[in-house]
Every structure is written in structure tokens, then in C-alpha cells.
Write a protein that holds these residues in place. Sequence first.
Motif, PDB file in Angstrom:
ATOM      1  N   TYR A 164       4.559 -11.581   1.183  1.00  0.00           N
ATOM      2  CA  TYR A 164       3.831 -12.621   0.459  1.00  0.00           C
ATOM      3  C   TYR A 164       4.014 -12.485  -1.051  1.00  0.00           C
ATOM      4  N   ARG A 165       4.038 -11.257  -1.542  1.00  0.00           N
ATOM      5  CA  ARG A 165       4.284 -11.043  -2.977  1.00  0.00           C
ATOM      6  C   ARG A 165       5.705 -11.509  -3.341  1.00  0.00           C
ATOM      7  N   PHE A 166       6.677 -11.175  -2.487  1.00  0.00           N
ATOM      8  CA  PHE A 166       8.070 -11.605  -2.688  1.00  0.00           C
ATOM      9  C   PHE A 166       8.159 -13.133  -2.694  1.00  0.00           C
ATOM     10  N   ALA A 167       7.589 -13.780  -1.672  1.00  0.00           N
ATOM     11  CA  ALA A 167       7.661 -15.238  -1.546  1.00  0.00           C
ATOM     12  C   ALA A 167       6.994 -15.924  -2.740  1.00  0.00           C
ATOM     13  N   GLU A 168       5.854 -15.408  -3.173  1.00  0.00           N
ATOM     14  CA  GLU A 168       5.157 -16.001  -4.322  1.00  0.00           C
ATOM     15  C   GLU A 168       6.007 -15.886  -5.585  1.00  0.00           C
ATOM     16  N   THR A 169       6.658 -14.755  -5.765  1.00  0.00           N
ATOM     17  CA  THR A 169       7.513 -14.547  -6.945  1.00  0.00           C
ATOM     18  C   THR A 169       8.703 -15.497  -6.924  1.00  0.00           C
ATOM     19  N   ARG A 204       7.516 -19.009  -7.624  1.00  0.00           N
ATOM     20  CA  ARG A 204       7.168 -19.169  -9.042  1.00  0.00           C
ATOM     21  C   ARG A 204       8.430 -19.306  -9.900  1.00  0.00           C
ATOM     22  N   ILE A 205       9.449 -18.503  -9.617  1.00  0.00           N
ATOM     23  CA  ILE A 205      10.679 -18.526 -10.422  1.00  0.00           C
ATOM     24  C   ILE A 205      11.499 -19.788 -10.162  1.00  0.00           C
ATOM     25  N   THR A 206      11.659 -20.152  -8.895  1.00  0.00           N
ATOM     26  CA  THR A 206      12.555 -21.265  -8.562  1.00  0.00           C
ATOM     27  C   THR A 206      11.867 -22.617  -8.453  1.00  0.00           C
ATOM     28  N   GLY A 207      10.570 -22.613  -8.171  1.00  0.00           N
ATOM     29  CA  GLY A 207       9.860 -23.864  -7.941  1.00  0.00           C
ATOM     30  C   GLY A 207      10.023 -24.381  -6.515  1.00  0.00           C
ATOM     31  N   TYR A 208      10.823 -23.689  -5.693  1.00  0.00           N
ATOM     32  CA  TYR A 208      11.017 -24.119  -4.309  1.00  0.00           C
ATOM     33  C   TYR A 208       9.882 -23.582  -3.433  1.00  0.00           C
ATOM     34  N   PRO A 209       9.319 -24.420  -2.556  1.00  0.00           N
ATOM     35  CA  PRO A 209       8.185 -23.979  -1.742  1.00  0.00           C
ATOM     36  C   PRO A 209       8.555 -23.107  -0.541  1.00  0.00           C
ATOM     37  N   HIS A 210       9.824 -23.106  -0.136  1.00  0.00           N
ATOM     38  CA  HIS A 210      10.222 -22.356   1.053  1.00  0.00           C
ATOM     39  C   HIS A 210      11.136 -21.192   0.677  1.00  0.00           C
ATOM     40  N   VAL A 211      10.903 -20.063   1.307  1.00  0.00           N
ATOM     41  CA  VAL A 211      11.671 -18.848   1.034  1.00  0.00           C
ATOM     42  C   VAL A 211      12.186 -18.289   2.354  1.00  0.00           C
ATOM     43  N   ILE A 212      13.480 -18.026   2.411  1.00  0.00           N
ATOM     44  CA  ILE A 212      14.059 -17.389   3.597  1.00  0.00           C
ATOM     45  C   ILE A 212      14.685 -16.075   3.126  1.00  0.00           C
ATOM     46  N   PRO A 213      13.991 -14.957   3.321  1.00  0.00           N
ATOM     47  CA  PRO A 213      14.555 -13.683   2.872  1.00  0.00           C
ATOM     48  C   PRO A 213      15.739 -13.274   3.750  1.00  0.00           C
ATOM     49  N   THR A 214      16.750 -12.744   3.118  1.00  0.00           N
ATOM     50  CA  THR A 214      17.898 -12.230   3.850  1.00  0.00           C
ATOM     51  C   THR A 214      18.149 -10.801   3.397  1.00  0.00           C
ATOM     52  N   HIS A 215      18.740 -10.026   4.278  1.00  0.00           N
ATOM     53  CA  HIS A 215      18.943  -8.603   3.996  1.00  0.00           C
ATOM     54  C   HIS A 215      20.126  -8.350   3.074  1.00  0.00           C
ATOM     55  N   GLY A 244      23.709 -10.423   0.808  1.00  0.00           N
ATOM     56  CA  GLY A 244      24.344 -11.648   0.342  1.00  0.00           C
ATOM     57  C   GLY A 244      25.131 -12.376   1.407  1.00  0.00           C
ATOM     58  N   ARG A 245      25.840 -11.635   2.267  1.00  0.00           N
ATOM     59  CA  ARG A 245      26.672 -12.320   3.270  1.00  0.00           C
ATOM     60  C   ARG A 245      25.813 -13.093   4.259  1.00  0.00           C
ATOM     61  N   ALA A 246      24.616 -12.594   4.567  1.00  0.00           N
ATOM     62  CA  ALA A 246      23.721 -13.337   5.459  1.00  0.00           C
ATOM     63  C   ALA A 246      23.219 -14.593   4.755  1.00  0.00           C
ATOM     64  N   ALA A 247      22.917 -14.474   3.468  1.00  0.00           N
ATOM     65  CA  ALA A 247      22.481 -15.643   2.699  1.00  0.00           C
ATOM     66  C   ALA A 247      23.612 -16.668   2.606  1.00  0.00           C
ATOM     67  N   GLU A 248      24.833 -16.200   2.388  1.00  0.00           N
ATOM     68  CA  GLU A 248      25.991 -17.110   2.345  1.00  0.00           C
ATOM     69  C   GLU A 248      26.119 -17.887   3.649  1.00  0.00           C
ATOM     70  N   HIS A 249      25.930 -17.197   4.767  1.00  0.00           N
ATOM     71  CA  HIS A 249      26.040 -17.862   6.069  1.00  0.00           C
ATOM     72  C   HIS A 249      25.001 -18.974   6.190  1.00  0.00           C
ATOM     73  N   LEU A 250      23.775 -18.690   5.768  1.00  0.00           N
ATOM     74  CA  LEU A 250      22.724 -19.715   5.818  1.00  0.00           C
ATOM     75  C   LEU A 250      23.063 -20.897   4.912  1.00  0.00           C
ATOM     76  N   VAL A 251      23.550 -20.591   3.699  1.00  0.00           N
ATOM     77  CA  VAL A 251      23.906 -21.667   2.755  1.00  0.00           C
ATOM     78  C   VAL A 251      25.058 -22.500   3.298  1.00  0.00           C
ATOM     79  N   MET A 252      26.101 -21.841   3.789  1.00  0.00           N
ATOM     80  CA  MET A 252      27.253 -22.585   4.314  1.00  0.00           C
ATOM     81  C   MET A 252      26.874 -23.409   5.543  1.00  0.00           C
ATOM     82  N   SER A 253      25.958 -22.891   6.358  1.00  0.00           N
ATOM     83  CA  SER A 253      25.470 -23.654   7.508  1.00  0.00           C
ATOM     84  C   SER A 253      24.696 -24.883   7.041  1.00  0.00           C
TER      85      SER A 253
END
Length: 159
Positions: A78-83, A86-97, A99-108
Motif C-alpha cells: 500500500y505504501r508502494f502503490a500510494e507513492t 502520487r508520482i505518476t497520477g495513475y490510479p492503478h499500479v501493477i508491481p513487477t519483480h 524490468g523484463r516482466a514489466a516489458e512483457h505487460l507493456v508489450m501485451s
Amino acid sequence: MRYPMEPFRIKMTESVRPITRAMRLEHLAEAQYNLFRLKSEHVLIDLLTDSGTGAMSSAQWAALLRGDEAYAGSTSYYRFAETITRITGYPHVIPTHQGRAAEHLVMSALRVTNRIVVNNTHFDTTRANILALGGTPVDLPCQEASSTTTPAPFKGKDR
């Protein structure tokens, strides 16, 4: 203020075995010149990845030890998601372990299947994610890209 050195003290160290040039060449040959096949103990300074050889600050270690790592509903999440919100202004946060996992989500999400994805030069995992999703990565480096001494826009250093 610019410092002539890094303005912090390293709080955690791990001894590494020095590696001679001859040993490096031998290990590279054994790995068939594929850096991903090198064993960690054969790497003195890791310039390939962004994970594995950096040292954490005392504040990072303290935060890690204070963290609530419960599987669900952890205060750390919750502390991570709130931060992030606050920084991005986006209401949804999908934490990834990583960069390559995040890239896969973005490319999808970008639906790269049957599309050409251009970049000045794709990183290896970015290229792999595009290919795995049925896209076509195309590198379009500037003419100066292969020169390490020539500054140019879109090379990471423009001055």
C-alpha cells in the motif's frame, strides 16, 4: 552541487575473486561468447545487467528490514502503490519483480502482435518480448550510434 565522487558510503559488501584477462578470455570462450552463459563468479564488474552487482544504501537495507512482506494486503504494497500513484497520477499500479516482466505487460497492453515496433536499438529482453508476442522489432540507430566517442541525440548523451 557536483561531487568528484559518489556522495555516499557503501554499507554492504561481498568479497569477489579478482579475475585476470586470461581467465576472462577463457570463461568467455567456455560460454561461447554468450554473456548470459557466464557464471556469476566469473564476472568481476557486471555491465550487462542492472541487477546483481549494485550495493544498497543503509536506507534501502533499513526499508527492506522494516517491510511487511505478507503475501496479500501488506503495508509495504500500500505504501508502494500510494507513492507510485502520487508520482505518476495513475490510479492503478501493477508491481513487477523485474524490468523484463514489466516489458512483457507493456508489450501485451500495446498489442504488438503483427506490428512493427521501432526503436533506436532494442534491449535484448525487449526484443525477446516483442518477438514472443508476434511483433517485429526493428532497430533504427542514428549514424553515430557505433561511435563511443561521438555524442549525438538518441544515443543517451547529446552533448
